[in-house]
Design a protein around this motif. Structure first.
Motif, PDB file in Angstrom:
ATOM      1  N   THR A  38       0.384  -1.345   0.174  1.00 42.63           N
ATOM      2  CA  THR A  38       0.074  -0.113   0.087  1.00 42.63           C
ATOM      3  C   THR A  38       0.776   1.522   0.087  1.00 42.63           C
ATOM      4  N   ILE A  40       0.405   5.028   0.240  1.00 44.46           N
ATOM      5  CA  ILE A  40      -0.083   6.059   1.107  1.00 44.46           C
ATOM      6  C   ILE A  40       0.052   7.079   0.864  1.00 44.46           C
ATOM      7  N   ASP A  48      -7.046   7.031   4.237  1.00 47.32           N
ATOM      8  CA  ASP A  48      -5.634   6.302   4.662  1.00 47.32           C
ATOM      9  C   ASP A  48      -6.369   5.835   5.889  1.00 47.32           C
ATOM     10  N   LEU A  52      -6.773   1.310   5.801  1.00 48.36           N
ATOM     11  CA  LEU A  52      -5.438   0.575   7.023  1.00 48.36           C
ATOM     12  C   LEU A  52      -5.958  -0.217   8.197  1.00 48.36           C
ATOM     13  N   THR A  71       3.440  -1.142   3.876  1.00 44.39           N
ATOM     14  CA  THR A  71       2.713   0.420   3.435  1.00 44.39           C
ATOM     15  C   THR A  71       4.079   1.057   3.185  1.00 44.39           C
ATOM     16  N   THR A  73       5.056   5.079   2.891  1.00 41.92           N
ATOM     17  CA  THR A  73       5.017   6.415   3.299  1.00 41.92           C
ATOM     18  C   THR A  73       5.898   7.800   3.034  1.00 41.92           C
ATOM     19  N   PHE A  93       5.669  -0.943   7.800  1.00 39.32           N
ATOM     20  CA  PHE A  93       5.924   0.077   7.391  1.00 39.32           C
ATOM     21  C   PHE A  93       7.480   0.591   7.338  1.00 39.32           C
ATOM     22  N   THR A 122      -2.828   0.408  -4.869  1.00 37.97           N
ATOM     23  CA  THR A 122      -2.288  -0.858  -3.596  1.00 37.97           C
ATOM     24  C   THR A 122      -2.181  -2.082  -4.698  1.00 37.97           C
TER      25      THR A 122
END
Length: 212
Positions: A38, A40, A48, A52, A71, A73, A93, A122
């Motif tokens: 993902t 984001i 988001d 999530l 994920t 970011t 993350f 995604t």
């Protein structure tokens, strides 16, 4: 997304720091299994957060389905940790303050002049970072439901696991003959490694050969 990132293309094997500031290579995190990535906007985006939150509830199914979730970011390390902790998320993350992914994939959200973020996407990956499907989440309904992810992952797993249907006589014959090659994980990984991966113990397996 550039046209090259279509089904069948290879997603770039990015190396980015995770929530512990440890550099992670996507192919190591994938470890030969299906993976959902993902991309984001970050902490400030309510869309988001809702997506999530749904993935947090879905994550137990991904674990037992031997599927990885990552994920990415553009937030900084501290903000990334805050988001992950508030969501009670248990997957990696990765944070990309330099906007490498945003620039490389040409997904800068130019309509947001304040935050310099990525257009949310995604990406569902087959082994070896092969793209199976890409969802554009600029509008919330462009993001996949967990039911859609379930369908994608069923399609992928059916195609990559020769032992999908254990009722096949040839499979039973192979097993009884001691040939575990067609069976997952027996022919690919030790059970110890599978359990480490399911527990998210990435430091114990990323970049290492099975059994190390």
């Amino acid at each position: 997304m550039p046209s090259s990132l279509a089904p069948g293309a290879t997603f770039p094997d990015y190396v980015l720091p995770d929530q512990t500031k440890t550099p992670r290579r996507l192919s190591d995190l994938q470890s030969g299994d299906p993976m959902v990535v993902t991309l984001i906007r970050g902490f400030f985006c309510p869309k988001d957060r809702v997506q999530l939150q749904g993935l947090s509830a879905f994550y137990k199914q991904l674990v037992v389905g031997t599927t990885r979730l990552v994920t990415i970011t553009t937030d900084d390390w501290h903000t990334t940790n805050n988001l992950r902790q508030q969501l009670d998320a248990h997957w990696p993350f990765l944070y990309d303050e330099d906007r490498t992914v945003q620039q490389d994939l040409d997904i800068k959200e130019y309509t947001d002049t304040e935050h310099d973020v990525m257009i949310p996407h995604t990406v569902v990956l087959r082994p070896d970072l092969e793209i199976h499907r890409v969802y554009n989440g600029y509008y919330y309904w462009g993001r996949p439901s967990t039911a859609e992810l379930h369908q994608d992952l069923r399609e992928i797993t059916r195609s990559i696991r020769p032992d999908w249907d254990l009722t096949q006589p040839a499979l039973r014959e192979a097993w009884e003959a001691g040939d575990k090659g067609p069976f997952y994980p027996y022919g690919q990984k030790s059970m110890e490694r599978v359990m480490q991966e399911m527990a998210g113990a990435v430091d114990q397996y990323a970049g290492s050969a099975d059994g190390d």
